[in-house]
Structures are given as structure tokens and as C-alpha cells.
Design an enzyme around this catalytic site. Structure first.
Site, PDB file in Angstrom:
ATOM      1  N   HIS A   9      -8.218  -1.306   2.270  1.00  0.00           N
ATOM      2  CA  HIS A   9      -7.680  -0.364   3.247  1.00  0.00           C
ATOM      3  C   HIS A   9      -8.782   0.138   4.172  1.00  0.00           C
ATOM      4  O   HIS A   9      -9.948   0.239   3.774  1.00  0.00           O
ATOM      5  CB  HIS A   9      -7.063   0.851   2.541  1.00  0.00           C
TER       6      HIS A   9
ATOM      7  N   GLU B 221      -0.565  -3.745   7.415  1.00  0.00           N
ATOM      8  CA  GLU B 221       0.092  -2.541   7.913  1.00  0.00           C
ATOM      9  C   GLU B 221      -0.735  -1.970   9.055  1.00  0.00           C
ATOM     10  O   GLU B 221      -1.961  -2.039   9.049  1.00  0.00           O
ATOM     11  CB  GLU B 221       0.230  -1.484   6.804  1.00  0.00           C
TER      12      GLU B 221
END
Length: 322
Positions: free
Chosen positions: A38, A105
Site C-alpha cells: 500500500h 485501488e
């Protein structure tokens, strides 16, 4: 018997702390571990997001079990760089590393300033990234001009055998699509019926290799305490599913979430105080046909969770899945 895994959450812990936790997880009896790649956390309460690739080398060097990562090549991480990183880790730690590749994402990928593509475009980009990575890992010189661009690249340091490139897929359609190129499947959820549909789609499309599921759990002294932990740390589980891929900032996830929606929280996080009851619920999920289950305790008190995993949860889960 399935392999029981620990999820190392970069969104919630500084990498130095996470390194201690993954060593504690191995000592507590977990068989394997996985981590997330992330750039930002899901919510402000989580507050961390270390560089997973730097952490993976340290984690593999200070443990002895396999560790994988879920990552999204194509925008923030160029597939040639991901190929080089996976090759290096597998060369240093043969047979102990895997990568699960997904389409990503916006919360992590928007930082490049490139347009965030539609789902079909992201899948096309991922498919081309996989082709590039496999060619590089095979020692080929690669030129590619499509959804990703590569100019005369080659990976010089390669392992004896390339690491597995699994697919990260949440729904049945994506699982079926990925079956044609992936060395295994990693999905997420706690609804056994929905997970069975994902697994059936994968297998019907010819998917092979290990199949794994990540389950978010909150194990605490009381049910109310466990629910409160989920509401504080994993509230994005209540956000509408159709917006999750397109939000750009942790503040956006916090705004879209409704931590007071108990049903939505329980749908995303397995909540409880009784380790044996939780083990029985997890065994139902494993019984769908998974080879590996990765437990992510969403709370910050990982020391207490790992103690209960060692003494209660893992023994009960092994008994229930024997």
C-alpha cells in the site's frame, strides 16, 4: 490440513513494529504470512503505510516460513520493477516467496498523476504486466508498447525458478478471468457461500495452484469490545463496495464508511470473544476448499491476539480442520 497464515498489515503498523510481529507470529505457530503493498492506509485511524518491498527482505531474513505480498503492477509500480523485486527475493529465499497480482485501488495508484482507468482497462493493463513479468523472469529481453510500456528491459539477477505469480481476486468474474494466467488465487472475505462462488468460478475456468483466503477478524475480551475495535480500525468495511476501488484518500474512506452499521461491520470482519467459536466459523470457510487461510486481526493489540492465537485459536482451528 490447510496452512494457517498471519497477515502483516502495513496500513496499521510501522515496519519496525511489523517486523517484530511477523517473528512473533511464526513463534506463535502460524505456518505462513502475507503482507499488503500500500501507499496509503484505508482510514486515518490506521495511520501507517511502509514500503512493503523493503520490509519483505527483512521479514524473510529473520523468519523461516514463506511470506507473500499482494501488489498491483502497472501504474505506481512498473511491472519491470516488480519483476526485478520478485526475482531478487526469490533468489535470496528460494521457495519462500510469492506475489499475488491485482488491478489495484486508486488510494494507492493515483499518486502518479495518471488517469485512473476503468475496471476493463485495469484488467488489460494487469494482463500485459503479467506477460511482461513472466518474460523478464524467464530471462528474455522485453519490448512492449501497450497499456504498459517497456523498452529493451531484462532482469539480470534471477532465481533458479521464478516465484509463483498468483492472482488477487474478490469476485467470481475476476477469479474466472485470472484463471488463465495465475499460479494460484488469493481472495478475501468471511461469507463461506460467497467465497465458494469465487472458488467455483476459478476452478470452472481451469484455475490451478494453491487457493488462499484472507479473513479479517476481531478477537477481544467481549463481543462488544471486538465490535468496537472493528468499528475503529476497519470501518472501511462498511463503505459501499462499488466505490472502494475509486476513492483516493483515507479521508474519503472514512467519509463513505458507517461504523455504526453493525451488520455491515460483521459482514466484513469476523467478530467475537470466544476463540473456539471463531475457529469453527473459520473452519467453515476453509471447508469451502482453501489451502491457506490468512488471519488479519484488525486491532492494534497484536501481542494479545498472538497469545490467544497460540494458546486457543490456532489449536482449535487445526482441530476443526483436521
Amino acid at each position: 490440513m490447510p496452512r494457517l497464515g498471519f497477515h502483516a498489515s502495513h496500513e496499521q503498523f510501522a515496519p519496525s513494529r511489523l517486523l517484530t510481529l511477523v517473528r512473533q507470529a511464526e513463534a506463535a505457530g502460524f505456518d505462513v504470512a502475507m503482507s499488503s503493498d500500500h501507499f496509503a492506509p484505508w482510514g486515518l485511524a490506521q495511520g501507517q503505510s511502509g514500503f512493503s518491498w523493503g520490509w519483505l527482505g527483512a521479514a524473510l531474513a529473520t523468519t523461516s516460513f514463506p511470506i507473500g505480498v499482494v501488489t498491483a503492477p502497472g501504474q505506481r509500480m512498473h511491472p519491470a520493477i516488480v519483476a526485478q523485486a520478485t526475482a531478487t527475493l526469490e533468489e535470496m529465499f528460494p521457495g519462500r516467496f510469492w506475489a499475488a497480482l491485482g488491478s489495484g485501488e486508486a488510494v494507492n495508484e493515483h499518486i502518479t498523476g495518471d488517469v485512473w482507468p476503468s475496471k476493463p482497462e485495469r484488467e488489460q493493463r494487469l494482463r500485459e504486466s503479467v506477460e511482461v513479468m513472466r518474460a523478464l523472469l524467464a530471462g528474455e529481453r522485453v519490448d512492449h508498447d501497450g497499456a504498459v510500456r517497456v523498452h529493451d528491459a531484462r532482469v539480470w539477477t534471477r532465481p533458479a525458478e521464478p516465484p509463483p505469480l498468483r492472482a488477487a481476486a474478490v469476485g467470481p468474474a475476476t477469479a474466472a478471468w485470472a484463471a488463465g494466467w495465475a499460479d494460484g488465487l488469493v481472495t478475501v472475505g468471511r461469507d463461506a457461500r460467497a467465497l465458494a462462488e469465487v472458488l467455483a468460478a476459478w476452478r470452472h475456468a481451469g484455475g490451478t495452484g494453491p487457493v488462499a483466503v484472507q479473513v479479517h477478524v476481531s478477537l477481544a475480551g467481549t463481543d462488544d469490545e471486538a465490535l468496537g475495535i472493528a468499528a475503529e480500525q476497519w470501518r472501511q468495511a462498511t463503505a459501499p463496495g462499488d466505490v472502494m476501488w475509486d476513492l483516493e484518500q483515507p479521508e474519503d474512506f472514512d467519509a463513505a464508511a458507517n461504523p455504526g452499521d453493525e451488520d455491515a461491520l460483521r459482514a466484513g470482519v469476523l467478530v467475537g470473544s470466544d476463540a473456539r467459536a471463531m475457529a469453527e466459523s473459520l473452519a467453515e470457510i476453509v471447508g469451502v476448499g482453501f489451502d491457506e487461510v490468512y488471519l488479519h486481526h484488525v486491532g492494534l493489540d497484536q501481542d494479545r491476539f498472538l497469545e490467544r492465537a497460540r494458546d486457543e485459536l490456532l489449536p482449535a482451528l487445526r482441530e476443526a480442520t483436521a
